[in-house]
Structure formats: C-alpha cells, structure tokens
Design a protein around this motif. Structure first.
Motif, PDB file in Angstrom:
ATOM      1  N   ALA A   2       3.199  27.339 -32.847  1.00 34.32           N
ATOM      2  CA  ALA A   2       2.097  26.931 -33.721  1.00 34.32           C
ATOM      3  C   ALA A   2       2.312  25.550 -34.332  1.00 34.32           C
ATOM      4  CB  ALA A   2       1.897  27.966 -34.823  1.00 34.32           C
ATOM      5  N   ASP A   3       3.539  25.220 -34.751  1.00 29.92           N
ATOM      6  CA  ASP A   3       3.811  23.908 -35.358  1.00 29.92           C
ATOM      7  C   ASP A   3       3.634  22.783 -34.338  1.00 29.92           C
ATOM      8  OD1 ASP A   3       4.357  25.057 -37.805  1.00 29.92           O
ATOM      9  OD2 ASP A   3       6.521  25.140 -37.453  1.00 29.92           O
ATOM     10  N   GLU A   4       4.140  22.995 -33.132  1.00 29.42           N
ATOM     11  CA  GLU A   4       3.995  21.983 -32.087  1.00 29.42           C
ATOM     12  C   GLU A   4       2.527  21.806 -31.705  1.00 29.42           C
ATOM     13  OE1 GLU A   4       8.234  22.604 -29.760  1.00 29.42           O
ATOM     14  OE2 GLU A   4       6.543  23.908 -29.267  1.00 29.42           O
ATOM     15  N   ALA A   5       1.791  22.895 -31.612  1.00 30.73           N
ATOM     16  CA  ALA A   5       0.373  22.820 -31.266  1.00 30.73           C
ATOM     17  C   ALA A   5      -0.410  22.062 -32.340  1.00 30.73           C
ATOM     18  CB  ALA A   5      -0.200  24.216 -31.071  1.00 30.73           C
ATOM     19  N   LEU A   6      -0.079  22.304 -33.602  1.00 29.27           N
ATOM     20  CA  LEU A   6      -0.723  21.593 -34.701  1.00 29.27           C
ATOM     21  C   LEU A   6      -0.467  20.095 -34.597  1.00 29.27           C
ATOM     22  CD1 LEU A   6      -2.263  21.722 -37.421  1.00 29.27           C
ATOM     23  CD2 LEU A   6      -0.033  21.976 -38.518  1.00 29.27           C
TER      24      LEU A   6
ATOM     25  N   SER B  42      -3.919  28.934 -25.983  1.00 31.18           N
ATOM     26  CA  SER B  42      -2.661  28.300 -26.371  1.00 31.18           C
ATOM     27  C   SER B  42      -2.520  26.949 -25.682  1.00 31.18           C
ATOM     28  CB  SER B  42      -1.485  29.188 -25.967  1.00 31.18           C
ATOM     29  OG  SER B  42      -1.584  30.434 -26.585  1.00 31.18           O
ATOM     30  N   TRP B  43      -1.680  26.099 -26.270  1.00 29.61           N
ATOM     31  CA  TRP B  43      -1.390  24.789 -25.686  1.00 29.61           C
ATOM     32  C   TRP B  43      -0.197  24.899 -24.751  1.00 29.61           C
ATOM     33  CZ3 TRP B  43      -4.062  20.298 -26.025  1.00 29.61           C
ATOM     34  CH2 TRP B  43      -5.063  20.217 -26.986  1.00 29.61           C
ATOM     35  N   TYR B  44      -0.310  24.270 -23.583  1.00 30.27           N
ATOM     36  CA  TYR B  44       0.763  24.219 -22.597  1.00 30.27           C
ATOM     37  C   TYR B  44       1.045  22.763 -22.264  1.00 30.27           C
ATOM     38  CZ  TYR B  44       0.059  29.200 -21.890  1.00 30.27           C
ATOM     39  OH  TYR B  44      -0.032  30.548 -22.082  1.00 30.27           O
ATOM     40  N   VAL B  45       2.265  22.507 -21.783  1.00 29.02           N
ATOM     41  CA  VAL B  45       2.681  21.154 -21.431  1.00 29.02           C
ATOM     42  C   VAL B  45       2.794  21.056 -19.911  1.00 29.02           C
ATOM     43  CG1 VAL B  45       4.431  19.377 -21.749  1.00 29.02           C
ATOM     44  CG2 VAL B  45       4.015  21.051 -23.564  1.00 29.02           C
ATOM     45  N   LEU B  46       2.148  20.042 -19.349  1.00 30.05           N
ATOM     46  CA  LEU B  46       2.231  19.781 -17.918  1.00 30.05           C
ATOM     47  C   LEU B  46       3.062  18.531 -17.698  1.00 30.05           C
ATOM     48  CD1 LEU B  46      -1.554  20.135 -16.970  1.00 30.05           C
ATOM     49  CD2 LEU B  46       0.177  21.925 -17.090  1.00 30.05           C
TER      50      LEU B  46
END
Length: 137
Positions: free
Chosen positions: A86-90, A2-6
């Motif tokens: 999922a939309d944000e990761a895309l 998954s994508w995470y924000v730092l």
C-alpha cells in the motif's frame, strides 16, 4: 485492483505505457523535469524516476498476465507477480497523478531542516532523504 511493476527494455518505457493504455490498462511512467549542468550551462531535462520500469494497475488474472507478456519490450513482471504494498502504491500514484513530468519542488533551508514551498513534495518534508545543494536536487 493492485499495482504491479513491469521490467521493460530501457528507453521503451513510454512506448510500453502507451501500448498498455491501448489495451485498456492503467499504466504509469513517473517522470520529472530536472535542472542539469552541461558544458557550463544549466538546462532543463526530462528524467525518468525508474528507468527500465513501468507501473500498471490491474487485477492479475491469467488473461491479463498473458496479454501483458504479449506487449513488445516487456521483459517480465517483477515478483512472481506480486503487487506493490500500500505505501509503495501510494508513492507511485503520487508521482504519476498526470502523464506530464513533475516540476522540481522549491524549498527553503532553515539550518538542517528544509521547508518545501512549491512542487510535488509540498507537505511531504518527512519523505526527503537527501538534499544536494550543488546539483540543485
């Protein structure tokens, strides 16, 4: 994965991205080339889409959590850490297809509608929220 924000120190985004890649993580800092007017002259300039943030794709294990917090200039992982939906990761994947900055999209105005003819927004006219003709954005 998954994508995470730092959240990172401002102006250290590319440095953090490179450090994460050296640790074996996939990291992205979406950037674009913009045209800005300064002193009466139009110039191209590289600009970050999200200043102060780096996106990374990984499985969030305890080991990963502590390795990421050990990277210089990382302030925190946003959301306790919670992955992007999922939309944000895309959207992040679309913006960071390459490590190079995205070139501006070119469009043609047809009344109230815009038709994109080149650039990263081609085929995504429904994603356009605002158009500023004066600023050329």
């Amino acid at each position: 994965m998954s994508w995470y924000v730092l959240q990172v120190h401002t102006l250290r985004e590319l440095e953090v991205r490179d450090d994460l890649k050296a640790l074996g993580y996939q990291a992205a800092v979406p950037r674009e080339m913009t045209i800005e007017r300064h002193g009466g002259v139009w110039r191209e300039r590289e600009r970050l889409f999200f200043p102060g943030y780096v996106f990374t794709e990984l499985r969030m294990t305890d080991t990963d959590y502590h390795r990421i917090h050990g990277v210089d200039h990382v302030l925190r992982i946003l959301g306790q850490p919670t992955p992007l939906d999922a939309d944000e990761a895309l959207y992040i994947e679309m913006l960071s297809i390459t490590d190079a900055p995205l070139n501006p999209s070119r469009g043609i105005l047809d009344g109230d509608r815009i038709r994109i003819v080149s650039g990263p927004l081609i085929g995504k006219e429904g994603w356009i929220i605002r158009l500023d003709k004066r600023q050329r954005r």
